[in-house]
Design a protein around this motif. Structure first.
Motif, short mmCIF file in Angstrom:
data_model
loop_
_atom_site.label_atom_id
_atom_site.label_comp_id
_atom_site.label_asym_id
_atom_site.label_seq_id
_atom_site.Cartn_x
_atom_site.Cartn_y
_atom_site.Cartn_z
N MET A 1 -2.16 -8.43 16.38
CA MET A 1 -0.92 -8.19 15.63
C MET A 1 -0.46 -6.76 15.87
N ASP A 2 0.77 -6.59 16.38
CA ASP A 2 1.27 -5.25 16.63
C ASP A 2 1.78 -4.63 15.33
N LEU A 3 2.12 -3.35 15.42
CA LEU A 3 2.51 -2.60 14.22
C LEU A 3 3.76 -3.17 13.58
N GLU A 4 4.71 -3.61 14.41
CA GLU A 4 5.96 -4.13 13.86
C GLU A 4 5.73 -5.40 13.04
N ASN A 5 4.92 -6.30 13.56
CA ASN A 5 4.61 -7.52 12.82
C ASN A 5 3.79 -7.23 11.57
N PHE A 6 2.85 -6.30 11.69
CA PHE A 6 2.04 -5.91 10.52
C PHE A 6 2.94 -5.38 9.41
N TRP A 7 3.89 -4.51 9.77
CA TRP A 7 4.77 -3.92 8.76
C TRP A 7 5.68 -4.97 8.14
N ALA A 8 6.13 -5.93 8.95
CA ALA A 8 7.00 -6.98 8.44
C ALA A 8 6.28 -7.85 7.41
N ILE A 9 4.97 -8.03 7.61
CA ILE A 9 4.20 -8.89 6.71
C ILE A 9 3.67 -8.13 5.50
N TYR A 10 3.16 -6.92 5.75
CA TYR A 10 2.42 -6.21 4.70
C TYR A 10 3.13 -4.97 4.18
N SER A 11 4.41 -4.79 4.48
CA SER A 11 5.09 -3.57 4.04
C SER A 11 5.11 -3.44 2.52
N ASN A 12 5.40 -4.55 1.83
CA ASN A 12 5.43 -4.51 0.36
C ASN A 12 4.06 -4.16 -0.21
N LEU A 13 3.00 -4.69 0.42
CA LEU A 13 1.65 -4.39 -0.04
C LEU A 13 1.32 -2.91 0.14
N VAL A 14 1.69 -2.36 1.28
CA VAL A 14 1.42 -0.94 1.55
C VAL A 14 2.19 -0.05 0.57
N LEU A 15 3.46 -0.37 0.35
CA LEU A 15 4.25 0.43 -0.59
C LEU A 15 3.75 0.27 -2.02
N THR A 16 3.23 -0.92 -2.35
CA THR A 16 2.66 -1.12 -3.69
C THR A 16 1.42 -0.26 -3.88
N VAL A 17 0.65 -0.07 -2.81
CA VAL A 17 -0.51 0.83 -2.90
C VAL A 17 -0.06 2.23 -3.30
N GLY A 18 1.01 2.72 -2.67
CA GLY A 18 1.52 4.05 -3.01
C GLY A 18 2.03 4.14 -4.44
N ILE A 19 2.74 3.11 -4.89
CA ILE A 19 3.26 3.10 -6.26
C ILE A 19 2.12 3.04 -7.26
N ASN A 20 1.11 2.21 -6.99
CA ASN A 20 -0.04 2.13 -7.88
C ASN A 20 -0.83 3.43 -7.87
N ALA A 21 -0.84 4.13 -6.74
CA ALA A 21 -1.50 5.44 -6.71
C ALA A 21 -0.81 6.42 -7.65
N LEU A 22 0.53 6.36 -7.70
CA LEU A 22 1.26 7.21 -8.66
C LEU A 22 0.86 6.86 -10.09
N LEU A 23 0.73 5.57 -10.39
CA LEU A 23 0.34 5.15 -11.73
C LEU A 23 -1.07 5.65 -12.07
#
Length: 290
Positions: free
Chosen positions: A1-23
């Protein structure tokens, strides 16, 4: 899986990690001052609804909505801080949990603005990855600087012994207000970013379960350093996705992992003192004789 496909699938998960880190960092801040406050989920909800209403109903630009999501919970924290911060320990936790339930009921009853039990749907997706990364880095730098400042040292003194800190001339209530209000602001920022990432928010998202999850992130990672809450947030966010293949046993495995960590690593996964003991000591065979 290349980076573009990974980001298309898991972008929300990655951004949720950052938001939960703020919490997790928001509750780490109050814990660093010895406050077991469980209002962070409610502050997140206030920030999320305020920012969403500003963009959907008032037509405000995203930066203004984010500012509103930060200011609103901060003002609420200043108002409720007077009666609640005089409490400590489990009494403070119970009082702030009660405040969270009050916020949930108000959201349910203010249907004109909040959508009531149905929540707000169709929130514009304005949160981008650089927003989450930028604010996470900014908050980490702010807390890193705060921890090494005079205020941070006062937090540590209050955490260790509140009475002794007061006798040394530290204004205890003032510093508690600072920690409580700043923690509310960070939680509100996380809520505003999350609302404009997920399209939808509802009152059930900011209840007791969410508050416990935020506390678990900080405790799991460890509260002895800023890296701990970020690590705990990443694990709690990614673990359900990693255990998706074990759907029938996912909750059981998740709970078992947390129990094991609490039993064998009570100071959390990130413990600088433990790491110094493990990696800072030279092997006996390499020790230079005196």
């Amino acid at each position: 899986m290349d980076l573009e496909n990974f980001w298309a699938i898991y972008s929300n998960l990655v951004l949720t990690v950052g938001i939960n880190a703020l919490l997790a960092l928001s509750i780490w801040l109050t814990l660093s001052c010895g406050l077991l406050a469980m209002a962070n989920a409610a502050f997140m909800g206030i920030g999320a609804y305020t920012a969403s209403i500003l963009t959907m109903n008032a037509g405000m630009p995203f930066p203004v909505a984010l500012l509103g999501g930060v200011v609103a919970p901060s003002l609420v924290a200043l108002v409720i801080g007077g009666p609640t911060l005089r409490l400590s320990g489990v009494y403070l936790a119970m009082a702030t949990l009660g405040f969270g339930e009050v916020v949930r009921v108000l959201i349910l009853n203010a249907e004109t603005y909040t959508g009531g039990a149905l929540g707000l749907n169709g929130i514009p997706q304005l949160t981008r990855w650089w927003h989450v990364v930028g604010f996470l880095v900014l908050v980490l730098l702010l807390l890193w600087r705060l921890r090494r400042s005079r205020v941070g040292r006062a937090f540590e003194a209050i955490k260790e012994d509140e009475i002794a800190a007061g006798m040394m001339g530290i204004p205890v209530m003032t510093h508690k207000f600072i920690a409580f209000t700043l923690g509310a602001a960070i939680a509100g920022l996380a809520g505003a970013l999350n609302a404009h990432l997920t399209f939808f928010i509802g009152p059930s998202e900011f209840g007791f379960d969410r508050g416990v999850e935020i506390l678990t992130m900080a405790i799991l990672g460890g509260i002895n350093g800023l890296a701990g809450p970020v690590l705990g947030a990443a694990i709690i966010t990614v673990l359900p996705e990693a255990l998706r293949a074990f759907q029938d046993f996912r909750l059981m495995i998740n709970g078992a992992i947390l129990v094991i960590i609490v039993l064998f690593l009570p100071r959390g996964l990130w413990d600088p003192a433990r790491m110094r003991r493990w990696f800072g000591r030279r092997p006996a065979a390499l020790a230079v004789p005196r």
